[in-house]
Each structure stands twice: as structure tokens, then as C-alpha cells.
Motif scaffolding. Sequence first.
Motif, PDB file in Angstrom:
ATOM      1  N   ARG A 144      12.505   3.751  -6.109  1.00 37.39           N
ATOM      2  CA  ARG A 144      11.923   2.629  -6.850  1.00 37.39           C
ATOM      3  C   ARG A 144      12.027   1.325  -6.048  1.00 37.39           C
ATOM      4  NH1 ARG A 144      13.758   3.758 -13.176  1.00 37.39           N
ATOM      5  NH2 ARG A 144      12.921   5.897 -13.261  1.00 37.39           N
ATOM      6  N   LEU A 145      11.547   1.385  -4.836  1.00 42.65           N
ATOM      7  CA  LEU A 145      11.641   0.241  -3.932  1.00 42.65           C
ATOM      8  C   LEU A 145      10.491  -0.726  -4.160  1.00 42.65           C
ATOM      9  CD1 LEU A 145      12.556   2.100  -0.613  1.00 42.65           C
ATOM     10  CD2 LEU A 145      14.113   1.116  -2.300  1.00 42.65           C
ATOM     11  N   ASN A 146      10.760  -2.008  -3.908  1.00 41.64           N
ATOM     12  CA  ASN A 146       9.696  -3.001  -3.828  1.00 41.64           C
ATOM     13  C   ASN A 146       9.538  -3.390  -2.360  1.00 41.64           C
ATOM     14  OD1 ASN A 146      11.835  -4.764  -3.263  1.00 41.64           O
ATOM     15  ND2 ASN A 146      11.978  -5.447  -5.395  1.00 41.64           N
ATOM     16  N   ASP A 192       0.831  -1.210   0.000  1.00 44.45           N
ATOM     17  CA  ASP A 192       0.000   0.000   0.000  1.00 44.45           C
ATOM     18  C   ASP A 192       0.864   1.259   0.000  1.00 44.45           C
ATOM     19  OD1 ASP A 192      -2.676  -1.227   0.211  1.00 44.45           O
ATOM     20  OD2 ASP A 192      -1.956  -1.921   2.152  1.00 44.45           O
ATOM     21  N   ILE A 193       1.978   1.220   0.742  1.00 44.99           N
ATOM     22  CA  ILE A 193       2.898   2.355   0.771  1.00 44.99           C
ATOM     23  C   ILE A 193       3.490   2.597  -0.611  1.00 44.99           C
ATOM     24  CG2 ILE A 193       5.135   3.143   1.664  1.00 44.99           C
ATOM     25  CD1 ILE A 193       4.439   1.676   4.276  1.00 44.99           C
ATOM     26  N   ILE A 194       3.905   1.518  -1.255  1.00 41.41           N
ATOM     27  CA  ILE A 194       4.504   1.633  -2.585  1.00 41.41           C
ATOM     28  C   ILE A 194       3.497   2.162  -3.592  1.00 41.41           C
ATOM     29  CG2 ILE A 194       5.497   0.294  -4.489  1.00 41.41           C
ATOM     30  CD1 ILE A 194       6.694  -1.556  -2.269  1.00 41.41           C
ATOM     31  N   GLU A 195       2.258   1.672  -3.523  1.00 37.81           N
ATOM     32  CA  GLU A 195       1.218   2.136  -4.435  1.00 37.81           C
ATOM     33  C   GLU A 195       0.873   3.596  -4.184  1.00 37.81           C
ATOM     34  OE1 GLU A 195      -0.103   0.561  -7.076  1.00 37.81           O
ATOM     35  OE2 GLU A 195       1.444  -0.931  -6.627  1.00 37.81           O
ATOM     36  N   GLN A 196       0.868   4.011  -2.918  1.00 39.81           N
ATOM     37  CA  GLN A 196       0.590   5.414  -2.600  1.00 39.81           C
ATOM     38  C   GLN A 196       1.668   6.320  -3.175  1.00 39.81           C
ATOM     39  OE1 GLN A 196       0.477   6.284   1.597  1.00 39.81           O
ATOM     40  NE2 GLN A 196      -0.394   8.327   1.311  1.00 39.81           N
ATOM     41  N   GLY A 197       2.927   5.853  -3.159  1.00 35.98           N
ATOM     42  CA  GLY A 197       4.021   6.655  -3.692  1.00 35.98           C
ATOM     43  C   GLY A 197       3.918   6.892  -5.184  1.00 35.98           C
ATOM     44  N   ILE A 227       7.310   8.379   3.503  1.00 31.78           N
ATOM     45  CA  ILE A 227       7.800   7.036   3.137  1.00 31.78           C
ATOM     46  C   ILE A 227       7.344   6.642   1.732  1.00 31.78           C
ATOM     47  CG2 ILE A 227       7.958   4.628   3.864  1.00 31.78           C
ATOM     48  CD1 ILE A 227       7.267   5.687   6.724  1.00 31.78           C
ATOM     49  N   PRO A 228       6.080   6.873   1.353  1.00 31.41           N
ATOM     50  CA  PRO A 228       5.706   6.568  -0.039  1.00 31.41           C
ATOM     51  C   PRO A 228       6.547   7.317  -1.061  1.00 31.41           C
ATOM     52  CG  PRO A 228       3.744   6.860   1.291  1.00 31.41           C
ATOM     53  CD  PRO A 228       4.908   7.247   2.156  1.00 31.41           C
ATOM     54  N   LEU A 229       6.859   8.596  -0.801  1.00 31.03           N
ATOM     55  CA  LEU A 229       7.662   9.363  -1.745  1.00 31.03           C
ATOM     56  C   LEU A 229       9.106   8.850  -1.796  1.00 31.03           C
ATOM     57  CD1 LEU A 229       6.334  12.983  -1.100  1.00 31.03           C
ATOM     58  CD2 LEU A 229       5.842  11.486  -3.044  1.00 31.03           C
ATOM     59  N   ILE A 230       9.644   8.431  -0.641  1.00 25.44           N
ATOM     60  CA  ILE A 230      10.976   7.821  -0.631  1.00 25.44           C
ATOM     61  C   ILE A 230      10.959   6.526  -1.435  1.00 25.44           C
ATOM     62  CG2 ILE A 230      12.677   6.649   0.833  1.00 25.44           C
ATOM     63  CD1 ILE A 230      12.066   8.700   3.016  1.00 25.44           C
ATOM     64  N   ALA A 231       9.919   5.712  -1.226  1.00 29.16           N
ATOM     65  CA  ALA A 231       9.804   4.448  -1.952  1.00 29.16           C
ATOM     66  C   ALA A 231       9.713   4.688  -3.455  1.00 29.16           C
ATOM     67  CB  ALA A 231       8.595   3.666  -1.462  1.00 29.16           C
ATOM     68  N   ALA A 232       8.967   5.722  -3.845  1.00 32.14           N
ATOM     69  CA  ALA A 232       8.829   6.029  -5.272  1.00 32.14           C
ATOM     70  C   ALA A 232      10.139   6.558  -5.848  1.00 32.14           C
ATOM     71  CB  ALA A 232       7.714   7.043  -5.470  1.00 32.14           C
ATOM     72  N   ALA A 233      10.814   7.435  -5.098  1.00 30.58           N
ATOM     73  CA  ALA A 233      12.061   8.027  -5.594  1.00 30.58           C
ATOM     74  C   ALA A 233      13.150   6.975  -5.769  1.00 30.58           C
ATOM     75  CB  ALA A 233      12.529   9.120  -4.642  1.00 30.58           C
TER      76      ALA A 233
END
Length: 377
Positions: free
Chosen positions: A110-112, A73-78, A102-108
Motif C-alpha cells: 500500500r505504497l504511495n 503510474d506504477i501505483i495505479e497499475q498495481g 514493482i506494481p504488485l509490491i506497491a499494491a501489497a
Amino acid sequence: MGYSLTTPFDWIETHLNAFFAGRYWQFKVLTLALLVSTSTLLVFNSILIDRGFRSLYQEMRHPGSVGGLFWDDIIEQGKDPFTQKNYEPGTHEANQTFRLTIPLIAAALRLNVATLYLLHVVVGLVFLWLMTKIVSDLLQNRVLTFYFMTGFTAIYAGANFYINYLGHCDVFPFCFMLLAFYYRQVIWVFLFSQLAFWCDERAIINSSYIGLWFLWPWLEDFFKTKRLHFNQIPRSAIALVMSAVVYLGIRQWLTAQYGLKIGHDNDLSRQSVWWSLSIMGDKFTRGLEGFWLVIFAGMAVLLMQKKWWLSVMLVGCLLITLTITIMVADGTRALSFGFAIFLFMLQILKDNVPDKQLKYLLIGSSAISLLLPISFP
């Protein structure tokens, strides 16, 4: 021939002093503390290995396949942070609307799921490393620091970075809050507090401890001289307040511009409050475990010294934390956001209690924390 109950502790302390001597002592303190606390936690929380980490592994392999885990959910929010999601009101996912760091960090990056969990562990180690440094500076004693860190890594605040497999990612706001506490220049206080606030709303509430720490010398001077010197208010405290104002302003703008909002379920909230009140003792105990002894001891010293103003302010901060803990279902997490109160108590105890007494207090609090299993959220 008489025997002393302190003899085993004296023998242990002799060997610990030798082990912590020389270079890399901070690494030794933290590593040994984690070895002790992690082994006991995994023994007393064996269900985490059997069910928790199995679920996390399954989520890594097939993101979104395990209900109740929030990494995906965090990754999708990012990927789309400014679109309102249609989660059921009152759920953790619905509460994540404004938790954007955290979502923006995950998006920046490109975390899984796997790499986000790995980053969670890395940030947790940074948090503990900094906590070790701060506690050592306060106590000026490596063995006492070890006793504290052993207990601290056995409660949720210090162990969540690896033991919370659900994806709450609490160590991020914890770390940002501690960085704001440690780096007290205006720019760093503002930056790290912003990152913490956008991780979880509870960070802004529990930043009251950090603000009080910044104001502590200024308030001491006021209560001694009875004169207010507004030009001497620490800039770090002003930066923290301004950061909170900026956060609230941007949040209102996001609501108006993008329609972002948190979905509340009033009936569920009332049920959570009544349920919390019915198990209030258990709920408060689970979050801080043996470290309640440190809080009670520090408060007792303040009262005996008749430092009423600091006592009232610390109790006020604690009551705010406890109130939020009652209002939400995830009480352990909510209570743990107030971890900065330990730093106050350690400073108070170090200034007023002999090291030998403080040693046995920390050993006792850590022993209780090691024996109690972590219950979360």
C-alpha cells in the motif's frame, strides 16, 4: 631529489588501509564511496536538485500532477495489473504492461509515491551492500574495493537508486539480478530471476552474463578436456534457463487470457534506432563512463592469454546489450542492465594483473566517472 607521481596515492592508501581496518569495514567502504560520488554527482548534476527533486516533491504531494514521472503510474497499475491500459504506443507507460513486480509490491505494501521512492532508496542500498561484498570477495582487497565502488556509485548503475527521480525503478531488477548471482541455489536463482524478469524485459536479456558466470567452470573443463559432461552442468544455470522459459510461457498466457500487450510504434522505433546510430559513441559512453577502461583491460588480458571461447562469449553478451541500447531511446538505462560484466573483468584482472596496476586502473576509471555528469534515461 626526485618525485614520484604515485606518492599522493601511496599516502591516501596508507590512510585508507587504517580506516578500513577492523570491524564494520564494509559499512566504511560503502559510506565513504557514496560520500565521494554523491557529492560530485550533485555538483555536476545540479539541475537535478533544482528541477528533478522539486518535481519529485511535487509528485509526492500531488500524485500524477507532473508529466514524465511514472511513480503514480506504477501505483495505479498495481491496483489493476491485468487490465490493458490505453497508453500511447511507444511510451514508457505502454512498455510497462508486463513489468508487474514493482506494481504488485506497491499494491501489497500500500505504497504511495513518497514511500515507493523511499523503498527504491532502501533497495538501492541493499544492492550496493551486496555489490561491495561480491567485489571484495573477488579482489580480496578493501582499498581496491573502495576504488571500484567509488566509481560504480558515480555511474547510473550504482547511483540510479536515488538520482533517478523519474520513476523507472531500475534498482529493483538490478538488485534481484545480483541476488540471483550471489545466492546460487536453484530455488533462489529461480525466485530472484523471476522477480527481475517481471521488473523489466532487459533483465532477461542481460541474465546471459549471470548464466555465463554459472557455466564458467564447466566450460573451462570442457575446453581443457574436450569432453562434455552434461550431468555436471551447474544446476543454477539450468534454473536460470527454466526461469526464462517459465517467464515467456506465463507472458504468453497473460496475452491470451487478459489481452495484455505492449503497444509498439514502428515509426518511432525506427526513428529511435537511426537517432541512436547517429550518436552511438555518446550513447555508449554515457552508460558505463570510465568503466569502459575496466572492460577493455579485461578483454585485452583474455586476448593475450588466447582464451578465445570466453572472449567470444563475453563479446556476444556485450553485443546483445549494445544492440538493445541502440534499439531503445533510454540508452543509459539499457546499457546499465549489463553491469554484471564488471564482475567478469574484475575476476580476470585480479587473476592476471598485479594489484598495483589494477589499483591505478580503478582509480583512473573512477576519476573519469566522477567527472562525467550522469545523463539519463
